[in-house]
Write a protein that holds these residues in place. Structure first.
Motif, short mmCIF file in Angstrom:
data_model
loop_
_atom_site.label_atom_id
_atom_site.label_comp_id
_atom_site.label_asym_id
_atom_site.label_seq_id
_atom_site.Cartn_x
_atom_site.Cartn_y
_atom_site.Cartn_z
N GLY A 111 23.97 42.27 42.57
CA GLY A 111 23.93 41.17 43.52
C GLY A 111 23.73 39.83 42.84
N LEU A 112 23.22 39.86 41.62
CA LEU A 112 23.04 38.66 40.80
C LEU A 112 23.64 38.91 39.42
CD1 LEU A 112 19.33 37.80 41.68
CD2 LEU A 112 21.38 36.65 42.56
N TRP A 113 23.92 37.83 38.70
CA TRP A 113 24.54 37.95 37.39
C TRP A 113 23.60 38.55 36.35
CZ3 TRP A 113 29.09 37.27 34.74
CH2 TRP A 113 29.02 37.08 33.36
N TRP A 114 22.37 38.01 36.23
CA TRP A 114 21.52 38.35 35.10
C TRP A 114 21.08 39.81 35.04
CZ3 TRP A 114 22.11 35.58 31.17
CH2 TRP A 114 22.34 34.21 31.27
N PRO A 115 20.82 40.50 36.14
CA PRO A 115 20.42 41.91 36.01
C PRO A 115 21.50 42.80 35.38
CG PRO A 115 19.79 41.07 38.15
CD PRO A 115 20.67 40.02 37.52
N SER A 116 22.78 42.46 35.60
CA SER A 116 23.88 43.28 35.06
C SER A 116 25.09 42.40 34.78
CB SER A 116 24.25 44.39 36.05
OG SER A 116 23.17 45.23 36.36
N PRO A 117 24.99 41.48 33.83
CA PRO A 117 26.08 40.51 33.62
C PRO A 117 27.42 41.15 33.27
CG PRO A 117 24.49 40.43 31.82
CD PRO A 117 23.88 41.26 32.88
N ALA A 118 27.41 42.21 32.46
CA ALA A 118 28.67 42.82 32.06
C ALA A 118 29.34 43.55 33.23
CB ALA A 118 28.44 43.78 30.90
N LEU A 119 28.53 44.22 34.06
CA LEU A 119 29.10 44.90 35.22
C LEU A 119 29.62 43.89 36.24
CD1 LEU A 119 26.52 47.79 35.72
CD2 LEU A 119 28.86 47.96 34.84
N VAL A 120 28.91 42.78 36.42
CA VAL A 120 29.39 41.73 37.32
C VAL A 120 30.71 41.18 36.82
CG1 VAL A 120 28.91 39.41 38.19
CG2 VAL A 120 27.11 41.14 38.19
N GLN A 121 30.85 41.06 35.49
CA GLN A 121 32.11 40.57 34.93
C GLN A 121 33.26 41.53 35.24
OE1 GLN A 121 32.82 37.56 33.23
NE2 GLN A 121 34.86 38.34 33.73
N LEU A 122 32.98 42.84 35.17
CA LEU A 122 34.02 43.81 35.51
C LEU A 122 34.45 43.67 36.97
CD1 LEU A 122 32.70 47.04 33.71
CD2 LEU A 122 34.48 45.45 32.94
N GLU A 123 33.48 43.46 37.85
CA GLU A 123 33.81 43.26 39.26
C GLU A 123 34.62 41.98 39.45
OE1 GLU A 123 31.45 43.52 43.48
OE2 GLU A 123 30.56 42.29 41.92
N TRP A 124 34.21 40.93 38.75
CA TRP A 124 34.95 39.67 38.86
C TRP A 124 36.38 39.81 38.36
CZ3 TRP A 124 35.87 35.51 41.21
CH2 TRP A 124 36.60 34.49 40.62
N ASN A 125 36.57 40.60 37.29
CA ASN A 125 37.93 40.85 36.81
C ASN A 125 38.80 41.40 37.93
OD1 ASN A 125 37.07 40.09 34.27
ND2 ASN A 125 36.97 42.17 33.45
N ALA A 126 38.28 42.43 38.62
CA ALA A 126 39.06 43.07 39.68
C ALA A 126 39.33 42.11 40.83
CB ALA A 126 38.32 44.31 40.20
N LEU A 127 38.35 41.29 41.19
CA LEU A 127 38.55 40.30 42.25
C LEU A 127 39.61 39.28 41.85
CD1 LEU A 127 34.84 39.69 43.25
CD2 LEU A 127 36.61 40.56 44.78
N ARG A 128 39.59 38.87 40.60
CA ARG A 128 40.57 37.90 40.13
C ARG A 128 41.97 38.50 40.13
NH1 ARG A 128 40.73 33.18 41.05
NH2 ARG A 128 42.89 33.63 41.57
N TRP A 129 42.08 39.78 39.77
CA TRP A 129 43.39 40.44 39.80
C TRP A 129 43.95 40.47 41.22
CZ3 TRP A 129 41.15 45.12 36.67
CH2 TRP A 129 40.97 44.73 35.34
N VAL A 130 43.09 40.78 42.19
CA VAL A 130 43.54 40.80 43.59
C VAL A 130 43.97 39.40 44.04
CG1 VAL A 130 42.82 41.21 45.98
CG2 VAL A 130 42.10 42.80 44.18
N ALA A 131 43.16 38.40 43.69
CA ALA A 131 43.49 37.03 44.07
C ALA A 131 44.83 36.60 43.46
CB ALA A 131 42.38 36.08 43.62
N ASP A 132 45.05 36.94 42.20
CA ASP A 132 46.31 36.59 41.55
C ASP A 132 47.49 37.30 42.20
OD1 ASP A 132 44.95 34.96 39.80
OD2 ASP A 132 44.91 36.43 38.16
N ALA A 133 47.27 38.57 42.58
CA ALA A 133 48.36 39.34 43.19
C ALA A 133 48.82 38.72 44.50
CB ALA A 133 47.91 40.79 43.41
N PHE A 134 47.90 38.07 45.23
CA PHE A 134 48.24 37.45 46.50
C PHE A 134 48.51 35.95 46.38
CE2 PHE A 134 46.41 41.39 47.99
CZ PHE A 134 47.15 41.68 49.12
N GLY A 135 48.55 35.45 45.15
CA GLY A 135 48.89 34.06 44.94
C GLY A 135 47.79 33.08 45.30
N TYR A 136 46.52 33.54 45.30
CA TYR A 136 45.41 32.63 45.60
C TYR A 136 45.16 31.70 44.41
CZ TYR A 136 44.04 35.32 49.75
OH TYR A 136 44.01 35.91 50.97
N PRO A 137 44.68 30.49 44.66
CA PRO A 137 44.44 29.54 43.56
C PRO A 137 43.27 29.96 42.69
CG PRO A 137 43.62 28.65 45.63
CD PRO A 137 44.38 29.89 45.98
#
Length: 270
Positions: A111-137
């Motif tokens: 739920g926050l970055w600092w407790p699990s920064p690397a796992l949050v980054q993995l989640e952010w990667n997936a979110l960014r991939w979805v956003a890119d797939a739908f043409g979001y800025p």
């Protein structure tokens, strides 16, 4: 000192392997039995349900628990079956079940970055991939939810916070009679009375009438109300209706309103 077995909640490595082997076998058998099962088995379902009623938990081994689970899952609707076309629950993708298991077994707080920064980054990667797939800025943000209802609630609360702040007593929402009922629940939980909702007429194709939307917004402002949110449909559950989203967004942004685009299974807000 070795702790007494009765006081140990965690299984030993050997016990854990045995549990996982039994569950893996059960899962594979469930998947293998899909084509020979039925899409709906309602006959005798109530009898099975009543037979499983318990007033207190009874000790049971894993084999007995899996047998009970198999019996209970053997009646009712079977969304896994290729002949099942009702409702919209997830269809039990095996890889998704594995992912859920891994998330549960790791049990890390993200739920926050600092407790699990690397796992949050993995989640952010997936979110960014979805956003890119739908043409979001690039500035697009989001979060994964457990389903459409929670996604709708998150969108409503985001709109309330962004447009109304802490004062939302007079906030007005615009939707059609084709909008999914989860939106109504989301609005209720977010603190909006039913009277705050304006049902905009639709045309013969069940699309929102944009001209009527404009008039509703204008009339509400003149009456002292505060329009803030438009719900646009992108494929409704019952009819597949798709509103003229581009036109709705144009009107809403011109008037300073938030737009929540709801496909129910996929919801986004801006």
């Amino acid at each position: 000192m070795t702790p007494d077995k009765a006081t140990v909640l965690e299984p030993t490595p050997a016990e854990m392997r045995a549990i996982m082997e039994a569950i893996s076998t059960f899962a594979v058998e469930v998947r293998e039995g899909i084509l020979t099962s039925r899409a709906s088995t309602t006959k005798g379902a109530e009898t099975v349900a009543r037979g499983l009623a318990e007033t207190s938990p009874s000790p049971a081994g894993l084999d007995d628990l899996l047998a009970t689970l198999h019996e209970a899952a053997g009646v009712g609707f079977n969304q896994l079956h290729p002949g099942f076309f009702g409702y919209v629950p997830p269809v039990g993708l095996p890889i998704a079940a594995v992912a859920d298991f891994l998330g549960a077994i790791l049990s890390r707080y993200v739920g926050l970055w600092w407790p699990s920064p690397a796992l949050v980054q993995l989640e952010w990667n997936a979110l960014r991939w979805v956003a890119d797939a739908f043409g979001y800025p690039a500035q697009a943000r989001g979060t994964f939810t457990s389903g459409g209802s929670l996604a709708s609630f998150a969108g409503v609360v985001a709109a309330r916070y962004a447009i109304l702040g802490s004062n939302h007593a007079q906030g007005r929402v615009y939707l059609t009679d084709q909008t999914h009922h989860s939106i109504e629940r989301a609005l209720h939980v977010a603190g909006f009375e039913p009277a705050s909702t304006s049902v905009v007429p639709t045309n013969d194709s069940l699309e929102m009438n944009v001209g009527a939307l404009e008039r509703r917004i204008r009339d509400d402002r003149q009456a002292g109300e505060r329009p803030f949110l438009v719900i646009a449909n992108a494929g409704t559950i019952n009819t597949g209706a798709v509103d003229p989203i581009a036109s709705i967004v144009h009107v809403a942004h011109r008037e300073g309103l938030w737009v929540h685009v709801d496909g129910h299974m996929v919801a986004s807000s801006s």
